[in-house]
Design a protein around this motif. Structure first.
Motif, PDB file in Angstrom:
ATOM      1  N   TRP A 192       0.818  -1.230   0.000  1.00  9.80           N
ATOM      2  CA  TRP A 192       0.000   0.000   0.000  1.00  9.80           C
ATOM      3  C   TRP A 192       0.846   1.272   0.000  1.00  9.80           C
ATOM      4  N   GLU A 193       2.172   1.128   0.035  1.00 10.45           N
ATOM      5  CA  GLU A 193       3.052   2.300  -0.028  1.00 10.45           C
ATOM      6  C   GLU A 193       3.769   2.408  -1.368  1.00 10.45           C
ATOM      7  N   ILE A 194       3.335   1.655  -2.380  1.00 13.18           N
ATOM      8  CA  ILE A 194       4.012   1.689  -3.675  1.00 13.18           C
ATOM      9  C   ILE A 194       3.946   3.093  -4.281  1.00 13.18           C
TER      10      ILE A 194
ATOM     11  N   TRP B 252       8.137  -3.229  -5.084  1.00 13.28           N
ATOM     12  CA  TRP B 252       8.093  -4.654  -4.724  1.00 13.28           C
ATOM     13  C   TRP B 252       6.768  -4.980  -4.056  1.00 13.28           C
ATOM     14  N   LYS B 253       6.228  -6.131  -4.344  1.00 17.49           N
ATOM     15  CA  LYS B 253       4.941  -6.533  -3.782  1.00 17.49           C
ATOM     16  C   LYS B 253       5.008  -7.998  -3.390  1.00 17.49           C
ATOM     17  N   ASN B 254       4.632  -8.284  -2.125  1.00 17.65           N
ATOM     18  CA  ASN B 254       4.679  -9.646  -1.622  1.00 17.65           C
ATOM     19  C   ASN B 254       3.609  -9.793  -0.544  1.00 17.65           C
TER      20      ASN B 254
ATOM     21  N   ASN C 115      12.811  -8.636   7.082  1.00 18.61           N
ATOM     22  CA  ASN C 115      14.122  -8.292   6.551  1.00 18.61           C
ATOM     23  C   ASN C 115      14.632  -9.408   5.645  1.00 18.61           C
ATOM     24  N   ASP C 116      14.556 -10.644   6.134  1.00 16.34           N
ATOM     25  CA  ASP C 116      15.073 -11.780   5.368  1.00 16.34           C
ATOM     26  C   ASP C 116      14.287 -12.002   4.076  1.00 16.34           C
ATOM     27  N   LEU C 117      12.965 -11.816   4.151  1.00 16.70           N
ATOM     28  CA  LEU C 117      12.111 -12.050   2.993  1.00 16.70           C
ATOM     29  C   LEU C 117      12.442 -11.093   1.857  1.00 16.70           C
ATOM     30  N   VAL C 118      12.545  -9.812   2.154  1.00 15.97           N
ATOM     31  CA  VAL C 118      12.784  -8.834   1.093  1.00 15.97           C
ATOM     32  C   VAL C 118      14.218  -8.939   0.573  1.00 15.97           C
ATOM     33  N   CYS C 119      15.177  -9.197   1.454  1.00 16.50           N
ATOM     34  CA  CYS C 119      16.568  -9.269   1.006  1.00 16.50           C
ATOM     35  C   CYS C 119      16.838 -10.538   0.190  1.00 16.50           C
ATOM     36  N   ARG C 120      16.235 -11.650   0.596  1.00 17.69           N
ATOM     37  CA  ARG C 120      16.432 -12.898  -0.139  1.00 17.69           C
ATOM     38  C   ARG C 120      15.788 -12.866  -1.524  1.00 17.69           C
ATOM     39  N   ASP C 121      14.736 -12.072  -1.679  1.00 20.07           N
ATOM     40  CA  ASP C 121      14.059 -12.032  -2.975  1.00 20.07           C
ATOM     41  C   ASP C 121      14.906 -11.347  -4.032  1.00 20.07           C
ATOM     42  N   GLY C 122      15.867 -10.518  -3.610  1.00 14.84           N
ATOM     43  CA  GLY C 122      16.861 -10.006  -4.538  1.00 14.84           C
ATOM     44  C   GLY C 122      16.605  -8.687  -5.199  1.00 14.84           C
ATOM     45  N   TYR C 123      15.411  -8.135  -5.068  1.00 17.06           N
ATOM     46  CA  TYR C 123      15.162  -6.809  -5.636  1.00 17.06           C
ATOM     47  C   TYR C 123      15.823  -5.714  -4.795  1.00 17.06           C
TER      48      TYR C 123
END
Length: 597
Positions: free
Chosen positions: A505-507, A522-524, A551-559
């Motif tokens: 919701w902050e895109i 990014w959207k997840n 933190n881990d989720l967004v960093c691991r996704d690579g964007y």
């Protein structure tokens, strides 16, 4: 430490027998988070006066200090804190506007426009953590003489959360259900759910006057003359402003704190670059303060040898990161590029994102460029330490990146450039104009070339790159490039706002005038779910664990590719005394600055 021992320790802190810093260190060692320790201190009630980091304000009268000169190599471009997308604009606003409270260097809250920090003892904090009453300081006036009251606090919430206003501060009130006027100098903040970090983001947000902004709420918000001619409650009144160039404030003789401020005039000069700013304070002494010295550490040390000033390192939560565009900057939808709903045609491939992460030499950036000003990291959240993940590691390995790309079907063509399905691995990589950032770009480009990826480098003047100018295509909010790099400021000891940068919701988009915090687009769904869960989690250990998961989720996704954990680096003249904090804006403490004789 059992409950009785904790109560005794709190009593010792209140009486001044136990230093607050020592108490904080003890509880952090036990595994509590800094925000929860702060909550315990605030709930304990008034504490005997203690200086922050040993700082004591010595002047005994208001004024008489002459002019203090500040150099911001990214000059402020507007003076409405609700539209300030970059720190440079917030710094300009904080000369004139004030919040309810601000964070000190040791992570504690101190009142500014509030009469006191709410607690259980003074009746301000509800037992269920669903509401808090802030008593406001009496006798405070706006620079035009109008009284500051509860109506102003309520209005700022209404102004920021009106969708048509498109305020960047809307997210500061995300957890707030409503703000009620209790009386002329008290407001009740009612949360949507029990708030574990009840000071939230709203309490350190700068407040604007209702009587000058109410006619410009919503769709008219950009038409207000006060956007460029602020009328605040701060220690300095507006004198002059040239966007991107200079800001000048003159002493507010009716300021609500006795004997403050010390300086009669504040001159802020914008433009130039970080090296010039560092030299002007450390070597030549032309200026008293230089902000954000993004300068190679070896050069900073040489400049300090000039004897005119000193470098101050202020740990906070800032992080320099590289972002791969989740959306497609090459496709236009209803007049908007990188529009929500589009996907980048190449970065959709996880293998390519993995390879890009392997091509970033974080340790090299630390060792040869940033030094004291940056520590290599794989995490977006680095401080306080209890929120720092131990699950992620960074690796620089060109050979491994090549192997990943080979396995994913990216073949080398003419000149060694890789391609797949007719799409060449050629990307536009932008950042702000700064010698250190351009060196980072060059280092990353060189590694990418070895893997068959071509980067076109673009440097945008900082005052443009970090601006909220809706007509300019080169702002980082528009992100009309494939990759971009910049530093973001956490701004408070709790990482909530920092992690809000990746909720759906902050895109950033045309609909919100590109003021949404999620610039990478990014959207997840899982991330959104974890964020909402953490928002209502009262157990500090569980809440920290949820933030580490995010933190881990967004960093691991690579964007999002974190590069460096960056403390704030400032330059101060030798005789300038200022209680700076890595958690707050430097200009927000101007009332306490003074020059030693």
């Amino acid at each position: 430490m059992n409950e009785q021992a904790l109560r005794e320790s709190l009593q010792r802190v209140q009486s001044g027998r136990l230093p607050r810093r020592e108490f904080i260190d003890r509880l952090l060692a036990m595994g509590l988070t800094l925000p929860m320790v702060g909550t315990l201190l605030m709930a304990a009630g008034p504490v005997a006066a203690q200086s922050s980091g040993g700082f004591q304000y010595k002047p005994t009268r208001r004024g008489g200090g002459g002019t203090v000169r500040l150099l911001l190599w990214q000059g402020p471009t507007l003076l409405n804190p609700h539209f300030a997308t970059g720190v440079k604009d917030e710094l300009g606003c904080a000369v004139f506007y004030e919040p309810l409270a601000r964070w000190t260097a040791d992570g504690n809250l101190e009142p500014v426009l509030a009469a006191e920090i709410p607690s259980r003892e003074n009746g301000g904090l509800a037992a269920d953590l669903k509401s808090v009453v802030w008593k406001l300081k009496r006798g405070v006036t706006w620079h035009d003489g109008q009284p500051f009251t509860a109506d102003d606090v309520v209005f700022n919430w209404q102004y920021a959360t009106d969708p048509a206003t498109a305020a960047v501060t809307a997210g500061n009130y995300q957890e707030v259900l409503r703000i009620e006027k209790v009386d002329s100098h008290a407001v009740r903040i009612v949360f949507r759910e029990a708030s574990p970090f009840w000071p939230g983001l709203y309490c350190s947000s700068m407040l604007v006057p209702r009587h000058l902004f109410s006619a410009y709420i919503g769709a008219k918000s950009r038409d207000n003359p006060a956007n460029l001619r602020p009328v605040g409650t701060g220690p300095y009144k507006f004198a002059d402003f040239k966007p991107g160039d200079m800001v000048r404030g003159e002493i507010h003789t009716g300021y609500h704190v006795p004997n403050k401020p010390h300086f009669d005039l504040v001159d802020i000069k914008g433009g130039g670059d970080a090296v010039t700013a560092a030299r002007a304070v450390l070597q030549t002494g032309e200026y008293d303060y230089a902000w954000n010295l993004l300068v190679e550490d070896e050069l900073l040390k040489r400049l300090e040898g000039g004897g005119k000033g000193r470098v101050v390192i202020l740990p906070g939560g800032d992080v320099e990161a590289l972002y791969l565009n989740y959306a497609d900057p090459g496709v236009e939808v209803d007049g908007e590029r990188a529009a929500p709903g589009t996907r980048h045609p190449l970065f959709q491939d996880a293998a390519l994102r993995q390879a890009m992460g392997l091509l970033v030499d974080r340790q090299g950036l630390q060792d040869f460029i940033f030094g004291r000003a940056g520590t290599a990291t794989a995490n977006f959240i680095n401080n306080p330490v209890r929120y720092r993940s131990t699950n992620l590691k960074f690796e620089f390995n060109v050979d491994k990146a090549n192997a990943v790309l080979d396995a994913a079907g990216y073949r080398r063509g003419a000149g060694g450039l890789r391609e797949k399905n007719g799409r060449k691995l050629k990307f536009l990589f932008q950042t702000s104009t700064n010698a250190s950032r351009q060196k980072c770009q060059a280092v990353i480009k060189q590694a990418c070339q070895k893997a068959g990826i071509e980067l076109e480098l673009k440097a945008v003047t900082a005052s443009v790159f970090f601006s909220s100018d809706v007509a300019n295509v080169d702002t980082y909010g528009k992100f009309y490039a494939d990759m971009q790099m910049y530093n973001v400021t956490q701004g408070r000891p709790d990482p909530t706002r920092h992690l809000q940068r990746f909720v759906s919701w902050e895109i950033s988009s045309k609909a919100n005038k590109w003021l949404g915090l999620n610039l990478v687009r990014w959207k997840n769904d899982e991330y959104d779910r974890l964020y909402k869960q953490a928002d209502g989690e009262l157990d500090p250990v569980k809440r920290a664990a949820l933030m580490i998961q995010m933190n881990d989720l967004v960093c691991r996704d690579g964007y999002v590719i974190p590069l460096l954990f960056r403390p704030a680096v400032a330059g101060l003249a030798n005789k300038l005394q200022a209680p700076l904090s890595g958690w707050s804006l430097a200009t927000g403490s101007l009332r306490d600055w003074y020059r030693e004789a």
